[in-house]
Design an enzyme around this catalytic site. Structure first.
Site, PDB file in Angstrom:
ATOM      1  N   LYS A  57       1.332  -0.896  -0.137  1.00 19.67           N
ATOM      2  CA  LYS A  57      -0.381  -0.452  -0.156  1.00 19.67           C
ATOM      3  C   LYS A  57       0.954   1.400   0.858  1.00 19.67           C
ATOM      4  O   LYS A  57       0.475   2.110  -1.041  1.00 19.67           O
ATOM      5  CB  LYS A  57      -0.959  -0.122   0.741  1.00 19.67           C
ATOM      6  CG  LYS A  57      -1.742   0.643   1.380  1.00 19.67           C
ATOM      7  CD  LYS A  57      -2.773   1.241   2.084  1.00 19.67           C
ATOM      8  CE  LYS A  57      -2.416   0.662   3.672  1.00 19.67           C
ATOM      9  NZ  LYS A  57      -2.621   1.602   4.287  1.00 19.67           N
ATOM     10  N   SER A  58       2.517   1.110   0.258  1.00 19.53           N
ATOM     11  CA  SER A  58       2.836   2.526   0.828  1.00 19.53           C
ATOM     12  C   SER A  58       3.124   2.742  -0.561  1.00 19.53           C
ATOM     13  O   SER A  58       3.251   3.839  -0.984  1.00 19.53           O
ATOM     14  CB  SER A  58       3.743   2.378   1.941  1.00 19.53           C
ATOM     15  OG  SER A  58       3.493   2.438   3.337  1.00 19.53           O
TER      16      SER A  58
ATOM     17  N   GLY B 196      -5.698   7.849   5.597  1.00 22.23           N
ATOM     18  CA  GLY B 196      -3.874   8.677   6.003  1.00 22.23           C
ATOM     19  C   GLY B 196      -2.690   8.890   4.960  1.00 22.23           C
ATOM     20  O   GLY B 196      -2.510   9.862   4.973  1.00 22.23           O
TER      21      GLY B 196
ATOM     22  N   ARG C 224      -8.856  12.352  12.439  1.00 21.92           N
ATOM     23  CA  ARG C 224      -7.551  12.040  12.746  1.00 21.92           C
ATOM     24  C   ARG C 224      -6.296  13.521  12.504  1.00 21.92           C
ATOM     25  O   ARG C 224      -6.637  14.156  11.892  1.00 21.92           O
ATOM     26  CB  ARG C 224      -6.926  11.198  11.759  1.00 21.92           C
ATOM     27  CG  ARG C 224      -7.558   9.753  11.358  1.00 21.92           C
ATOM     28  CD  ARG C 224      -7.032   8.770  10.331  1.00 21.92           C
ATOM     29  NE  ARG C 224      -5.670   8.112  10.946  1.00 21.92           N
ATOM     30  CZ  ARG C 224      -5.328   7.751  10.268  1.00 21.92           C
ATOM     31  NH1 ARG C 224      -5.348   7.021   9.190  1.00 21.92           N
ATOM     32  NH2 ARG C 224      -3.616   7.061  10.224  1.00 21.92           N
TER      33      ARG C 224
ATOM     34  N   SER D  47       6.702   9.399  12.400  1.00 17.13           N
ATOM     35  CA  SER D  47       5.812   9.002  11.308  1.00 17.13           C
ATOM     36  C   SER D  47       6.435   9.116   9.859  1.00 17.13           C
ATOM     37  O   SER D  47       6.501  10.820   9.254  1.00 17.13           O
ATOM     38  CB  SER D  47       4.768   9.751  11.036  1.00 17.13           C
ATOM     39  OG  SER D  47       3.968  10.325  10.430  1.00 17.13           O
TER      40      SER D  47
ATOM     41  N   GLN E 239       4.691   8.894   7.339  1.00 18.29           N
ATOM     42  CA  GLN E 239       3.655  10.390   6.318  1.00 18.29           C
ATOM     43  C   GLN E 239       3.694  11.460   6.876  1.00 18.29           C
ATOM     44  O   GLN E 239       3.721  12.417   5.845  1.00 18.29           O
ATOM     45  CB  GLN E 239       2.031  10.145   7.295  1.00 18.29           C
ATOM     46  CG  GLN E 239       1.866   8.762   6.643  1.00 18.29           C
ATOM     47  CD  GLN E 239       0.460   8.313   6.990  1.00 18.29           C
ATOM     48  OE1 GLN E 239      -0.314   9.175   7.930  1.00 18.29           O
ATOM     49  NE2 GLN E 239      -0.711   7.481   7.286  1.00 18.29           N
TER      50      GLN E 239
ATOM     51  N   ASP F 132       1.575  -1.433  11.970  1.00 16.33           N
ATOM     52  CA  ASP F 132       0.100  -1.014  11.391  1.00 16.33           C
ATOM     53  C   ASP F 132       0.076  -3.218  11.675  1.00 16.33           C
ATOM     54  O   ASP F 132      -1.182  -3.401  11.447  1.00 16.33           O
ATOM     55  CB  ASP F 132       0.416  -1.363  10.174  1.00 16.33           C
ATOM     56  CG  ASP F 132       0.415   0.743   9.273  1.00 16.33           C
ATOM     57  OD1 ASP F 132      -0.074   0.988  10.502  1.00 16.33           O
ATOM     58  OD2 ASP F 132       0.571   0.544   8.053  1.00 16.33           O
TER      59      ASP F 132
ATOM     60  N   LYS G 292      -4.398   5.795  14.601  1.00 10.66           N
ATOM     61  CA  LYS G 292      -4.649   4.962  13.092  1.00 10.66           C
ATOM     62  C   LYS G 292      -6.118   5.960  13.046  1.00 10.66           C
ATOM     63  O   LYS G 292      -6.505   6.201  13.311  1.00 10.66           O
ATOM     64  CB  LYS G 292      -4.029   3.840  13.280  1.00 10.66           C
ATOM     65  CG  LYS G 292      -2.754   3.564  13.795  1.00 10.66           C
ATOM     66  CD  LYS G 292      -1.740   4.672  12.722  1.00 10.66           C
ATOM     67  CE  LYS G 292      -0.534   4.252  13.268  1.00 10.66           C
ATOM     68  NZ  LYS G 292       0.380   5.367  11.847  1.00 10.66           N
TER      69      LYS G 292
ATOM     70  N   ARG H   8      -6.265   2.024  18.004  1.00 14.91           N
ATOM     71  CA  ARG H   8      -6.294   0.202  17.400  1.00 14.91           C
ATOM     72  C   ARG H   8      -6.040  -0.330  18.913  1.00 14.91           C
ATOM     73  O   ARG H   8      -6.399  -1.393  19.284  1.00 14.91           O
ATOM     74  CB  ARG H   8      -5.387   0.411  16.699  1.00 14.91           C
ATOM     75  CG  ARG H   8      -5.369   0.520  15.329  1.00 14.91           C
ATOM     76  CD  ARG H   8      -4.806   0.280  14.156  1.00 14.91           C
ATOM     77  NE  ARG H   8      -5.273   0.289  12.894  1.00 14.91           N
ATOM     78  CZ  ARG H   8      -4.317   0.523  11.808  1.00 14.91           C
ATOM     79  NH1 ARG H   8      -2.878   0.426  11.761  1.00 14.91           N
ATOM     80  NH2 ARG H   8      -5.377   0.607  10.511  1.00 14.91           N
TER      81      ARG H   8
END
Ligand code: S3P
Length: 448
Positions: A28-29, A101, A129, A174, A176, A327, A354, A358
């Protein structure tokens, strides 16, 4: 449920043994980054093995809204005709990133140093978020943002007309945040520097270099210092997306807890910034082996073989490993429930922000299933009941979170009573073939 769909309840019954080969989808990333970097390049980027999950499809649509051409040739083959660094057009619609996200944060970074405005939104999970972690560094480049309280979506970014490069220390571990700053730095003149104390997944660094950016990484006492020279001409690439270790985690962990199982999960990227779960499982005594280890596209890759492991023990998962398996904690908590003793998971505050909180989402269903879970702000622990020891027989909330939904479906394969989830729809964001793939291995999951 997609961002706005109707809930799809699902039930998972005691299954197995799980046997066979699980070909999990693309990473996915890397899929998000292929589309975004392809859109910021000159020429045609060809992508093979793109994850066709909803999150990535939303990013593809967004890249089209910013002026790139994104074409699906079928069978995981995609191409992107990019507009070059600084070439984004202003979208004429709100950009809806659904549940993602990664999508929204990377795209905000990519557009923030162009003289255009864009409004971003998402589903109820994404709109709750924190986005201040992105808009704060983007403000240093000269971008303005107007969002809801605590910087939450929907929010509008007005990109900097005359961006300045930035020197930024990420306040949370992070990838991201790091990636948003690097993508913004692409269109700022001069050197943008990002410092991260704990190493997070490094796909952006590897791929930016692959697309021709001048980027260096230096390991120092402060952490990794990443230096990017702004305003490069990125050149289109041919990308083969490796299979996603975060998706591989589900058939691997299910095989460990379902009696008699023996599952092969081929071609999994073992980039050290992603592979923490597999080393943790081995330390717990899992029968998990890396077969045929090799290098592909500069990344370590292996075929994972997981067999039923009735004698796993709880361990303390080192806090410094958290970023490399961030994750995977939900599915680890399931495995920990079938181990002997306590599995302690410190240093995981990020799990609270997340797609869902979670820790809370897993603790609720595990406790209801008879497992003892303790938690604090940035840690949790699970006291295992040994192989076959978890009662189950509950309905859990997936909280718009694909990894929570899949974790509970794996739990149900090994509990005495079935596990139901209120909504399996979010699974399509990252692992659209989850149900068929698990059924082929011998799992008994069905929509109710
Ligand atoms: C991702 C980074 C991680 C991870 C997410 C994908 C990425 O998020 O949880 O699923 O592709 O950069 P954070 O950066 O919030 O840790």
């Amino acid at each position: 449920m997609s961002s706005h769909g109707t809930p799809i309840p699902m039930i998972s019954h005691k299954s197995g043994p799980l046997k066979g080969t699980a070909n999990v989808p693309g990473d996915k990333s890397i899929s998000h980054r292929s589309l975004i970097l392809g859109a910021m390049s000159i020429g045609e980027t060809k992508v093979t093995g793109l994850l066709e999950g909803q999150d990535v499809l939303d990013t593809g649509r967004a890249m089209q809204a910013f002026g790139a051409e994104v074409i699906n040739h079928g069978d995981g083959q995609w191409s992107v005709h990019g507009v070059g660094v600084g070439g984004f057009a202003e979208p004429d619609q709100v950009i809806d990133c659904g549940n993602s996200g990664t999508g929204v944060r990377l795209i905000m970074g990519a557009m923030a140093t162009s003289p255009i405005a864009s409004t971003f939104t998402g589903d109820a999970s994404l709109n709750s978020r924190p986005m201040g972690r992105i808009t704060d560094p983007l403000a240093l480049f000269g971008a303005q943002s107007f969002g809801r309280s605590e910087g939450r979506l929907p929010l509008t970014i007005i990109g900097a007309a005359e961006p300045v490069p930035v020197h930024y220390k990420t306040p949370v571990p992070s990838a991201q945040v790091k990636s948003a700053v690097l993508l913004a730095g692409l269109n700022a003149p001069g050197q943008t520097v990002v410092i991260e104390r704990e190493a997070t997944r490094d796909h952006s660094e590897r791929m930016l270099r692959g697309f021709g950016a001048d980027l260096s990484v230096e390991k120092t006492d402060e952490g990794n210092v990443i230096t990017l020279m702004g305003q490069p001409e990125l050149k289109a690439q041919n990308i083969v997306v490796p299979r996603d270790p975060s998706s591989a985690a589900f058939p691997v962990c299910a095989a460990l807890i379902v009696e008699g199982s023996d599952v092969l999960v081929p071609n999994i990227g073992l980039n050290p910034t992603r592979a923490g779960l597999f080393y943790t499982l081995q330390e717990m005594g899992a029968d998990l082996t890396f077969e045929n280890p090799r290098e592909e596209g500069g990344e370590p890759v292996a075929d994972l073989r997981a067999k039923f492991s009735p004698n796993m023990k709880g361990i303390v998962v080192p806090a410094e490993r958290a970023a490399s398996m961030i994750d995977e904690y939900p599915i680890l908590s399931i495995v920990a429930s079938f181990a002997e003793g306590v599995t302690e998971m410190p240093g995981v505050k990020e799990l609270r922000v997340k797609e869902s909180d979670r820790i809370d989402a897993m603790a609720k269903g595990l406790r209801a299933s008879g497992v003892n879970v303790a938690e604090g702000d940035d840690w949790w622990s699970v006291t295992g009941l040994g192989a076959g020891g978890v009662k189950g027989g509950i309905t859990a909330a997936s909280e718009l979170d694909h990894r929570i939904a899949m974790s509970y479906m794996c739990l149900g394969m090994a509990t005495q009573q079935p596990i139901t989830i209120d909504d399996g729809g979010p699974i399509a964001t990252s692992f659209p073939i989850f149900l068929t793939l698990m059924a082929e291995l011998g799992a008994n999951i069905e929509p109710t």
